[in-house]
Motif scaffolding. Structure first.
Motif, PDB file in Angstrom:
ATOM      1  N   TRP A 175     -78.333 -59.315 -42.938  1.00  0.00           N
ATOM      2  CA  TRP A 175     -78.404 -59.434 -44.400  1.00  0.00           C
ATOM      3  C   TRP A 175     -79.144 -60.707 -44.797  1.00  0.00           C
ATOM      4  CZ3 TRP A 175     -76.918 -62.697 -48.302  1.00  0.00           C
ATOM      5  CH2 TRP A 175     -76.949 -62.168 -49.596  1.00  0.00           C
ATOM      6  N   LEU A 176     -78.764 -61.832 -44.192  1.00  0.00           N
ATOM      7  CA  LEU A 176     -79.379 -63.109 -44.549  1.00  0.00           C
ATOM      8  C   LEU A 176     -80.857 -63.145 -44.169  1.00  0.00           C
ATOM      9  CD1 LEU A 176     -78.668 -65.796 -45.870  1.00  0.00           C
ATOM     10  CD2 LEU A 176     -78.129 -66.692 -43.603  1.00  0.00           C
ATOM     11  N   SER A 177     -81.207 -62.567 -43.027  1.00  0.00           N
ATOM     12  CA  SER A 177     -82.615 -62.494 -42.629  1.00  0.00           C
ATOM     13  C   SER A 177     -83.422 -61.682 -43.632  1.00  0.00           C
ATOM     14  CB  SER A 177     -82.748 -61.863 -41.240  1.00  0.00           C
ATOM     15  OG  SER A 177     -82.133 -62.655 -40.272  1.00  0.00           O
ATOM     16  N   SER A 178     -82.836 -60.584 -44.108  1.00  0.00           N
ATOM     17  CA  SER A 178     -83.518 -59.738 -45.092  1.00  0.00           C
ATOM     18  C   SER A 178     -83.829 -60.510 -46.367  1.00  0.00           C
ATOM     19  CB  SER A 178     -82.657 -58.519 -45.443  1.00  0.00           C
ATOM     20  OG  SER A 178     -82.443 -57.723 -44.318  1.00  0.00           O
ATOM     21  N   ILE A 179     -82.957 -61.439 -46.725  1.00  0.00           N
ATOM     22  CA  ILE A 179     -83.142 -62.234 -47.941  1.00  0.00           C
ATOM     23  C   ILE A 179     -84.083 -63.401 -47.687  1.00  0.00           C
ATOM     24  CG2 ILE A 179     -81.964 -63.674 -49.655  1.00  0.00           C
ATOM     25  CD1 ILE A 179     -81.323 -60.656 -49.883  1.00  0.00           C
ATOM     26  N   LEU A 180     -83.788 -64.226 -46.710  1.00  0.00           N
ATOM     27  CA  LEU A 180     -84.532 -65.466 -46.502  1.00  0.00           C
ATOM     28  C   LEU A 180     -85.945 -65.254 -45.983  1.00  0.00           C
ATOM     29  CD1 LEU A 180     -81.749 -66.752 -46.991  1.00  0.00           C
ATOM     30  CD2 LEU A 180     -82.295 -68.375 -45.202  1.00  0.00           C
ATOM     31  N   LEU A 181     -86.184 -64.173 -45.244  1.00  0.00           N
ATOM     32  CA  LEU A 181     -87.521 -63.932 -44.708  1.00  0.00           C
ATOM     33  C   LEU A 181     -88.374 -63.049 -45.614  1.00  0.00           C
ATOM     34  CD1 LEU A 181     -86.646 -63.439 -40.934  1.00  0.00           C
ATOM     35  CD2 LEU A 181     -87.344 -65.533 -42.110  1.00  0.00           C
ATOM     36  N   HIS A 182     -87.811 -62.592 -46.719  1.00  0.00           N
ATOM     37  CA  HIS A 182     -88.588 -61.779 -47.663  1.00  0.00           C
ATOM     38  C   HIS A 182     -89.658 -62.672 -48.294  1.00  0.00           C
ATOM     39  CE1 HIS A 182     -89.655 -59.434 -51.188  1.00  0.00           C
ATOM     40  NE2 HIS A 182     -89.217 -58.388 -50.513  1.00  0.00           N
ATOM     41  N   PRO A 183     -90.914 -62.209 -48.358  1.00  0.00           N
ATOM     42  CA  PRO A 183     -91.998 -63.080 -48.834  1.00  0.00           C
ATOM     43  C   PRO A 183     -91.843 -63.580 -50.265  1.00  0.00           C
ATOM     44  CG  PRO A 183     -92.794 -60.851 -48.386  1.00  0.00           C
ATOM     45  CD  PRO A 183     -91.389 -60.902 -47.921  1.00  0.00           C
ATOM     46  N   GLU A 184     -91.120 -62.892 -51.121  1.00  0.00           N
ATOM     47  CA  GLU A 184     -90.932 -63.365 -52.498  1.00  0.00           C
ATOM     48  C   GLU A 184     -89.528 -63.900 -52.717  1.00  0.00           C
ATOM     49  OE1 GLU A 184     -92.054 -60.191 -55.114  1.00  0.00           O
ATOM     50  OE2 GLU A 184     -94.039 -60.013 -54.223  1.00  0.00           O
ATOM     51  N   ILE A 185     -88.531 -63.140 -52.321  1.00  0.00           N
ATOM     52  CA  ILE A 185     -87.138 -63.523 -52.562  1.00  0.00           C
ATOM     53  C   ILE A 185     -86.767 -64.759 -51.744  1.00  0.00           C
ATOM     54  CG2 ILE A 185     -84.746 -62.751 -52.388  1.00  0.00           C
ATOM     55  CD1 ILE A 185     -85.795 -59.895 -52.806  1.00  0.00           C
ATOM     56  N   GLY A 186     -87.353 -64.896 -50.547  1.00  0.00           N
ATOM     57  CA  GLY A 186     -87.016 -66.013 -49.666  1.00  0.00           C
ATOM     58  C   GLY A 186     -87.315 -67.381 -50.221  1.00  0.00           C
ATOM     59  N   GLY A 187     -88.152 -67.470 -51.230  1.00  0.00           N
ATOM     60  CA  GLY A 187     -88.454 -68.760 -51.844  1.00  0.00           C
ATOM     61  C   GLY A 187     -87.850 -68.916 -53.229  1.00  0.00           C
ATOM     62  N   SER A 188     -86.982 -68.002 -53.618  1.00  0.00           N
ATOM     63  CA  SER A 188     -86.414 -68.046 -54.975  1.00  0.00           C
ATOM     64  C   SER A 188     -85.416 -69.186 -55.126  1.00  0.00           C
ATOM     65  CB  SER A 188     -85.746 -66.708 -55.315  1.00  0.00           C
ATOM     66  OG  SER A 188     -84.611 -66.513 -54.503  1.00  0.00           O
ATOM     67  N   GLN A 189     -85.191 -69.555 -56.381  1.00  0.00           N
ATOM     68  CA  GLN A 189     -84.284 -70.661 -56.684  1.00  0.00           C
ATOM     69  C   GLN A 189     -82.857 -70.439 -56.176  1.00  0.00           C
ATOM     70  OE1 GLN A 189     -83.409 -71.384 -60.879  1.00  0.00           O
ATOM     71  NE2 GLN A 189     -83.971 -73.532 -60.550  1.00  0.00           N
ATOM     72  N   PRO A 190     -82.247 -69.253 -56.372  1.00  0.00           N
ATOM     73  CA  PRO A 190     -80.891 -69.062 -55.842  1.00  0.00           C
ATOM     74  C   PRO A 190     -80.803 -69.244 -54.332  1.00  0.00           C
ATOM     75  CG  PRO A 190     -81.424 -67.306 -57.394  1.00  0.00           C
ATOM     76  CD  PRO A 190     -82.686 -68.083 -57.155  1.00  0.00           C
ATOM     77  N   VAL A 191     -81.831 -68.793 -53.608  1.00  0.00           N
ATOM     78  CA  VAL A 191     -81.827 -68.928 -52.146  1.00  0.00           C
ATOM     79  C   VAL A 191     -81.881 -70.395 -51.757  1.00  0.00           C
ATOM     80  CG1 VAL A 191     -83.203 -68.523 -50.060  1.00  0.00           C
ATOM     81  CG2 VAL A 191     -82.774 -66.649 -51.649  1.00  0.00           C
ATOM     82  N   ARG A 192     -82.761 -71.166 -52.382  1.00  0.00           N
ATOM     83  CA  ARG A 192     -82.896 -72.589 -52.042  1.00  0.00           C
ATOM     84  C   ARG A 192     -81.620 -73.356 -52.364  1.00  0.00           C
ATOM     85  NH1 ARG A 192     -88.066 -74.445 -50.890  1.00  0.00           N
ATOM     86  NH2 ARG A 192     -89.650 -72.835 -50.997  1.00  0.00           N
ATOM     87  N   TYR A 193     -81.018 -73.072 -53.511  1.00  0.00           N
ATOM     88  CA  TYR A 193     -79.749 -73.725 -53.866  1.00  0.00           C
ATOM     89  C   TYR A 193     -78.663 -73.373 -52.852  1.00  0.00           C
ATOM     90  CZ  TYR A 193     -81.427 -75.227 -58.482  1.00  0.00           C
ATOM     91  OH  TYR A 193     -82.096 -75.834 -59.503  1.00  0.00           O
ATOM     92  N   TRP A 194     -78.617 -72.100 -52.442  1.00  0.00           N
ATOM     93  CA  TRP A 194     -77.571 -71.637 -51.530  1.00  0.00           C
ATOM     94  C   TRP A 194     -77.694 -72.332 -50.171  1.00  0.00           C
ATOM     95  CZ3 TRP A 194     -77.208 -68.921 -46.868  1.00  0.00           C
ATOM     96  CH2 TRP A 194     -75.971 -68.359 -46.603  1.00  0.00           C
ATOM     97  N   VAL A 195     -78.918 -72.440 -49.672  1.00  0.00           N
ATOM     98  CA  VAL A 195     -79.127 -73.065 -48.365  1.00  0.00           C
ATOM     99  C   VAL A 195     -78.755 -74.547 -48.406  1.00  0.00           C
ATOM    100  CG1 VAL A 195     -80.901 -73.738 -46.691  1.00  0.00           C
ATOM    101  CG2 VAL A 195     -80.860 -71.414 -47.583  1.00  0.00           C
ATOM    102  N   MET A 196     -79.131 -75.234 -49.467  1.00  0.00           N
ATOM    103  CA  MET A 196     -78.915 -76.672 -49.519  1.00  0.00           C
ATOM    104  C   MET A 196     -77.538 -77.069 -50.056  1.00  0.00           C
ATOM    105  SD  MET A 196     -81.650 -77.369 -48.109  1.00  0.00           S
ATOM    106  CE  MET A 196     -81.468 -79.125 -48.016  1.00  0.00           C
ATOM    107  N   ASP A 197     -76.753 -76.126 -50.549  1.00  0.00           N
ATOM    108  CA  ASP A 197     -75.431 -76.438 -51.110  1.00  0.00           C
ATOM    109  C   ASP A 197     -74.436 -76.768 -50.017  1.00  0.00           C
ATOM    110  OD1 ASP A 197     -73.300 -76.722 -52.809  1.00  0.00           O
ATOM    111  OD2 ASP A 197     -72.858 -74.582 -52.856  1.00  0.00           O
TER     112      ASP A 197
END
Length: 197
Positions: A175-197
């Motif tokens: 699931w996480l690979s599908s999100i983080l490696l997606h060419p558009e979604i992987g750089g989205s603001q929610p993803v970056r906040y989630w990783v760095m939180d």
């Protein structure tokens, strides 16, 4: 037909086509069935007491090109730039925090390797994955919603069993690979906040 007493010379053994090669070369026999090997592995690692969970394929292809990673992630033909910052995603393990009587919970070690080569360890509970799922549902436009695969289901009765936790780890990694490696979604603001939180 030769008589029984006549000696027939044996044919020479076949010569391997790469027998004189000096480099390292491994020839894989064409008898290996990769899909059968994957099914056998799943049968060995699956907990028989739990229903099997499989991600639902959403889109078989983009512009006619089949997926190279999963049903939701495509490695394109150099059209545009990927906004994703991650290059590799793995959930290396889990640990239980607290005791079962006093409110224990499980934390997963999400290992994210960035394009620059930096490795980030994000320790997340299952509820954090749910929060990311909901944040992406609110943030992404309608035409990108179908790229978010469903989360693996909860199982309160088995949540501390090692076989269940390993199966959940593999499902969350997909699931996480599908999100983080997606060419558009992987750089989205929610993803970056989630990783760095």
């Amino acid at each position: 037909m030769p008589s029984p007493n006549t000696h027939v010379p044996a044919s020479p053994p076949p010569v391997h086509p790469f027998s004189n090669s000096k480099g390292l070369l491994v020839v894989i026999p064409d008898r290996i069935d990769i899909e059968e090997e994957a099914r056998m592995y799943e049968d060995l690692t699956e907990d028989p007491g739990q229903p099997s969970w499989q991600p639902t394929p959403k889109s078989p292809s983009v512009n006619g090109a089949p997926s190279m990673f999963s049903n939701d992630i495509w490695l394109g033909d150099n059209i545009g730039e990927s906004l994703a910052f991650a290059r590799k995603v793995e959930i290396s393990g889990w640990t239980s925090v607290g005791d079962k009587l006093g409110g224990a919970y499980v934390v997963y070690d999400c290992v994210i390797k960035t394009k620059e080569g930096t490795t980030i360890h994000a320790h997340k509970r299952y509820s954090a994955f749910e929060q990311l799922y909901l944040a992406l549902r609110r943030y992404l436009p309608n035409h990108q919603q179908h790229f978010i695969p469903p989360l693996p289901p909860k199982s309160p009765f088995a949540k501390y069993r090692p076989a269940f936790l390993d199966q959940r780890r593999r499902q969350l990694q997909y699931w996480l690979s599908s999100i983080l490696l997606h060419p558009e979604i992987g750089g989205s603001q929610p993803v970056r906040y989630w990783v760095m939180d």
